[in-house]
Design a protein around this motif. Structure first.
Motif, mmCIF file in Angstrom:
data_model
loop_
_atom_site.group_PDB
_atom_site.id
_atom_site.type_symbol
_atom_site.label_atom_id
_atom_site.label_comp_id
_atom_site.label_asym_id
_atom_site.label_seq_id
_atom_site.Cartn_x
_atom_site.Cartn_y
_atom_site.Cartn_z
ATOM 1 N N PHE A 1 0.814 -1.207 0.000
ATOM 2 C CA PHE A 1 0.000 0.000 0.000
ATOM 3 C C PHE A 1 0.857 1.271 0.000
ATOM 4 O O PHE A 1 0.491 2.271 -0.613
ATOM 5 C CB PHE A 1 -0.936 0.009 1.205
ATOM 6 N N VAL A 2 2.003 1.227 0.682
ATOM 7 C CA VAL A 2 2.849 2.417 0.788
ATOM 8 C C VAL A 2 3.370 2.845 -0.578
ATOM 9 O O VAL A 2 3.541 4.040 -0.843
ATOM 10 C CB VAL A 2 4.012 2.162 1.763
ATOM 11 N N ARG A 3 3.615 1.887 -1.465
ATOM 12 C CA ARG A 3 4.179 2.205 -2.774
ATOM 13 C C ARG A 3 3.277 3.147 -3.572
ATOM 14 O O ARG A 3 3.752 3.842 -4.476
ATOM 15 C CB ARG A 3 4.430 0.924 -3.582
ATOM 16 N N GLY A 4 1.993 3.195 -3.251
ATOM 17 C CA GLY A 4 1.077 4.050 -3.997
ATOM 18 C C GLY A 4 1.164 5.518 -3.621
ATOM 19 O O GLY A 4 0.573 6.365 -4.296
ATOM 20 N N LEU A 5 1.913 5.860 -2.559
ATOM 21 C CA LEU A 5 1.975 7.238 -2.094
ATOM 22 C C LEU A 5 3.218 7.908 -2.675
ATOM 23 O O LEU A 5 4.346 7.583 -2.305
ATOM 24 C CB LEU A 5 1.998 7.275 -0.558
ATOM 25 N N ASP A 6 3.020 8.823 -3.607
ATOM 26 C CA ASP A 6 4.118 9.521 -4.261
ATOM 27 C C ASP A 6 4.545 10.710 -3.406
ATOM 28 O O ASP A 6 3.803 11.679 -3.262
ATOM 29 C CB ASP A 6 3.676 9.997 -5.642
ATOM 30 N N VAL A 7 5.739 10.647 -2.830
ATOM 31 C CA VAL A 7 6.163 11.637 -1.837
ATOM 32 C C VAL A 7 6.241 13.053 -2.404
ATOM 33 O O VAL A 7 5.673 13.982 -1.822
ATOM 34 C CB VAL A 7 7.500 11.220 -1.190
ATOM 35 N N PRO A 8 6.919 13.311 -3.520
ATOM 36 C CA PRO A 8 7.001 14.700 -4.008
ATOM 37 C C PRO A 8 5.633 15.315 -4.302
ATOM 38 O O PRO A 8 5.380 16.473 -3.960
ATOM 39 C CB PRO A 8 7.846 14.575 -5.276
ATOM 40 N N LEU A 9 4.752 14.536 -4.918
ATOM 41 C CA LEU A 9 3.420 15.045 -5.236
ATOM 42 C C LEU A 9 2.632 15.339 -3.969
ATOM 43 O O LEU A 9 2.005 16.413 -3.834
ATOM 44 C CB LEU A 9 2.667 14.033 -6.096
ATOM 45 N N LYS A 10 2.658 14.416 -3.017
ATOM 46 C CA LYS A 10 1.872 14.606 -1.791
ATOM 47 C C LYS A 10 2.458 15.724 -0.922
ATOM 48 O O LYS A 10 1.716 16.425 -0.228
ATOM 49 C CB LYS A 10 1.801 13.298 -1.013
ATOM 50 N N ALA A 11 3.782 15.901 -0.945
ATOM 51 C CA ALA A 11 4.382 17.014 -0.211
ATOM 52 C C ALA A 11 3.873 18.342 -0.752
ATOM 53 O O ALA A 11 3.560 19.268 0.019
ATOM 54 C CB ALA A 11 5.905 16.945 -0.316
ATOM 55 N N GLU A 12 3.779 18.446 -2.064
ATOM 56 C CA GLU A 12 3.247 19.668 -2.674
ATOM 57 C C GLU A 12 1.806 19.910 -2.244
ATOM 58 O O GLU A 12 1.409 21.043 -1.950
ATOM 59 C CB GLU A 12 3.337 19.547 -4.195
ATOM 60 N N ARG A 13 1.021 18.836 -2.163
ATOM 61 C CA ARG A 13 -0.383 18.996 -1.776
ATOM 62 C C ARG A 13 -0.531 19.381 -0.305
ATOM 63 O O ARG A 13 -1.426 20.153 0.043
ATOM 64 C CB ARG A 13 -1.155 17.706 -2.081
ATOM 65 N N VAL A 14 0.327 18.840 0.556
ATOM 66 C CA VAL A 14 0.299 19.252 1.960
ATOM 67 C C VAL A 14 0.599 20.740 2.077
ATOM 68 O O VAL A 14 -0.072 21.480 2.796
ATOM 69 C CB VAL A 14 1.300 18.419 2.787
ATOM 70 N N ALA A 15 1.635 21.198 1.356
ATOM 71 C CA ALA A 15 1.982 22.614 1.387
ATOM 72 C C ALA A 15 0.826 23.466 0.867
ATOM 73 O O ALA A 15 0.495 24.513 1.453
ATOM 74 C CB ALA A 15 3.239 22.858 0.558
ATOM 75 N N ASN A 16 0.212 23.041 -0.230
ATOM 76 C CA ASN A 16 -0.917 23.795 -0.785
ATOM 77 C C ASN A 16 -2.058 23.910 0.222
ATOM 78 O O ASN A 16 -2.685 24.972 0.371
ATOM 79 C CB ASN A 16 -1.435 23.118 -2.054
ATOM 80 N N TYR A 17 -2.332 22.811 0.910
ATOM 81 C CA TYR A 17 -3.415 22.819 1.906
ATOM 82 C C TYR A 17 -3.112 23.794 3.035
ATOM 83 O O TYR A 17 -3.973 24.590 3.439
ATOM 84 C CB TYR A 17 -3.633 21.414 2.458
ATOM 85 N N LEU A 18 -1.881 23.737 3.580
ATOM 86 C CA LEU A 18 -1.531 24.630 4.687
ATOM 87 C C LEU A 18 -1.641 26.092 4.277
ATOM 88 O O LEU A 18 -2.176 26.927 5.017
ATOM 89 C CB LEU A 18 -0.107 24.321 5.159
ATOM 90 N N VAL A 19 -1.147 26.408 3.079
ATOM 91 C CA VAL A 19 -1.203 27.792 2.601
ATOM 92 C C VAL A 19 -2.651 28.213 2.361
ATOM 93 O O VAL A 19 -3.052 29.341 2.681
ATOM 94 C CB VAL A 19 -0.358 27.945 1.323
ATOM 95 N N SER A 20 -3.460 27.311 1.825
ATOM 96 C CA SER A 20 -4.868 27.636 1.561
ATOM 97 C C SER A 20 -5.639 27.878 2.850
ATOM 98 O O SER A 20 -6.478 28.784 2.924
ATOM 99 C CB SER A 20 -5.529 26.510 0.767
ATOM 100 N N LEU A 21 -5.374 27.068 3.877
ATOM 101 C CA LEU A 21 -6.033 27.278 5.162
ATOM 102 C C LEU A 21 -5.637 28.626 5.751
ATOM 103 O O LEU A 21 -6.487 29.370 6.253
ATOM 104 C CB LEU A 21 -5.681 26.142 6.121
ATOM 105 N N ARG A 22 -4.361 28.958 5.693
ATOM 106 C CA ARG A 22 -3.931 30.265 6.197
ATOM 107 C C ARG A 22 -4.598 31.399 5.419
ATOM 108 O O ARG A 22 -4.991 32.413 6.001
ATOM 109 C CB ARG A 22 -2.405 30.376 6.119
ATOM 110 N N ARG A 23 -4.713 31.234 4.106
ATOM 111 C CA ARG A 23 -5.381 32.258 3.294
ATOM 112 C C ARG A 23 -6.806 32.472 3.749
ATOM 113 O O ARG A 23 -7.249 33.609 3.948
ATOM 114 C CB ARG A 23 -5.366 31.836 1.824
ATOM 115 N N ASP A 24 -7.557 31.389 3.952
ATOM 116 C CA ASP A 24 -8.951 31.525 4.367
ATOM 117 C C ASP A 24 -9.061 32.149 5.751
ATOM 118 O O ASP A 24 -9.965 32.954 6.015
ATOM 119 C CB ASP A 24 -9.638 30.163 4.339
#
Length: 487
Positions: free
Chosen positions: A423-446
């Protein structure tokens, strides 16, 4: 002939299954309804998925509704996170619904257009400053990653969280499972000390100050958090099922491979508030770092004693992280998740009021956790007096968590809360890291946009007079009135 053979094989298989069902003694349903009774177990097996994707409404599921998950997913992908046509929440009949009171006039003309995502939003207090810690600092982000251990989460999930936090300028709490190689991907760290002292324990499992000093010197640790209890399992101690205890995790924690890892329910390095504050000052002196506590809120005697002893001024914690009883966990008994510890709003208010009454609130930083990664919940937390908020499961959603609620089984289907390589192999680290950053920035924006609507320049300046709690369309009360705050 081939069709007749296949039909014959099918009939024989059904006959064998019926014979087994009629003679087995474990399930009354199958004895009374052979063959067709299996449909009941299939529905039970796939019931959560059917409810989540087919039956439930947008605002019905728990812990996070479809609307809340959709907002996190869209924000993490920088997709359109807006909604059309108006709210589908049942505002007219909901009891305890928070309403933010916007102002016609406020401070300044506003910050940036809605499309501006990267507005910095640091904390307003210097963490460790009031007590003169050598390495006191101002947190670069009001939203940070909560404590989730490597072990409970996969190595890929921890890597992506750390890289995402680094990109967003947030800190990453290690959780009580120790500081792993996957926590060293660039983010500032808060090292959490749990009751088992993973990462800073001797051969007998006792707290070892020298090991702690060496550990924090080897990594970008900015603060130390002593975990007293966790919202989803307060008074119980952490639990890592044996299925998740790989050789690597066993080496990091100093435990046996494949065996359940249950942390003690209480600390052995101290036994009361007095000895706890002694340890806080010892750690702060040895490391120079701010030191605080994380706790769910139950019996209030502890908080009364903590306030009383800090009032003397010679010892004290640098921050208090209040975790709500609705917080998340990888594994816990149902009774603890459902019915032990106050929900965040009640627990935090009880703690904050006591520090306010003693005139101590400016001497420490207040952090909140427990479903606060959703903007409206975070706004209420700031209004109640939180200086920072930590997000856990919402960051997991940004990683791709689908709320399967299989964290305790080691069979997380998206590789977030599992150690199974399949199951772990399905998690792409660079892509998911970008999405975590996007989420944190979006929450701060709101949060910043809501602060502007209220007429202030920072969400931590929202007060208990800026949010009302409404009961349908018949009654409203301010947070000040509901939770007993005074000027």
């Amino acid at each position: 002939m081939r069709t007749r053979s296949l039909l014959g094989l099918g009939a024989a298989a059904l006959g064998g299954l019926a014979a087994y069902d009629l003679t087995q003694r474990h399930h009354a349903v199958l004895r009374n309804y052979p063959v067709v009774g299996h449909a009941r177990y299939l529905m039970e097996r796939f019931g959560p998925e059917l409810r989540q994707y087919v039956v439930a409404s947008n605002d019905e599921e728990r812990p996070f509704t479809r609307d809340q998950r959709r907002w996190v997913y869209a924000s993490s992908k920088l997709e359109n996170a807006y909604v059309g046509f108006g709210t589908d929440n049942d505002v007219e009949r909901t009891v305890g619904y928070p309403i933010v009171k916007h102002r016609t006039f406020g401070v300044g003309p506003g910050t940036h257009p809605h499309s501006e995502e990267g507005v910095p939003l640091p904390g307003l207090k210097v963490l460790g400053g009031p007590r003169g810690r050598r390495h006191a600092f101002t947190p670069a982000s009001v939203v940070n990653i909560s404590g989730m251990s490597f072990g409970s989460l996969s190595h890929a999930a921890v890597e992506a969280l750390d890289e995402g936090a680094a990109r967003a300028g947030a800190w990453h709490n290690t959780g009580e499972g120790g500081l792993s190689p996957y926590h060293r991907r660039g983010a500032d760290l808060v090292f959490q000390i749990g009751t088992a002292y993973f990462g800073c324990r001797d051969a007998q499992g006792r707290f070892d100050l020298d090991r702690l000093v060496d550990l924090v010197a080897s990594a970008p640790v900015r603060a130390i958090e002593i975990k007293l209890s966790q919202g989803a399992k307060p008074g119980l101690g952490g639990l890592l099922p044996g299925a998740k205890v790989t050789p690597e995790i066993a080496e990091i924690r100093g435990i046996e491979v494949g065996k359940d890892c249950a942390s003690p329910s209480r600390h052995t390095a101290f036994s009361d508030v007095d000895s706890m504050l002694d340890l806080v000052e010892t750690i702060a002196d040895a490391t120079g770092l701010p030191v605080g506590i994380k706790s769910a809120v139950g019996n209030l005697d502890f908080w009364e004693e903590l306030v009383a002893q800090m009032s003397a001024g010679d010892r004290g914690v640098d921050f208090v992280n209040v975790d709500g009883g609705e917080g998340g966990t990888g594994a816990a008994p149902l009774i603890f998740s459902d019915a032990v510890a106050y929900p965040f709003r009640i627990g935090f208010a009880e703690v904050r009021r006591r520090f306010d009454a003693a005139g101590l609130s400016d001497d420490l930083t207040f952090i909140g956790a427990g479903k606060l990664g959703i903007p409206e919940n975070a706004v209420v937390a700031f209004a109640l007096g939180a200086d920072l908020v930590n997000v856990g499961r919402e960051a997991m959603l940004a990683l791709g968590c689908i709320q399967a609620q299989k964290c305790h089984t080691d069979r997380c289907p998206v590789g977030v809360a599992t150690q199974d390589p399949r199951f772990v192999r399905g998690l792409d680290v660079p892509l998911k890291a970008e999405r975590v950053a996007n989420y944190l920035v979006s929450l701060r924006r709101d949060l910043l946009k809501v602060a502007e609507a209220v007429g202030v320049d920072h969400p931590a300046r929202i007060t208990v007079d800026d949010v009302d709690i409404v009961d349908g369309v018949t009654e409203r009360r301010s947070l000040r009135e509901v939770y007993g705050y005074v000027d």
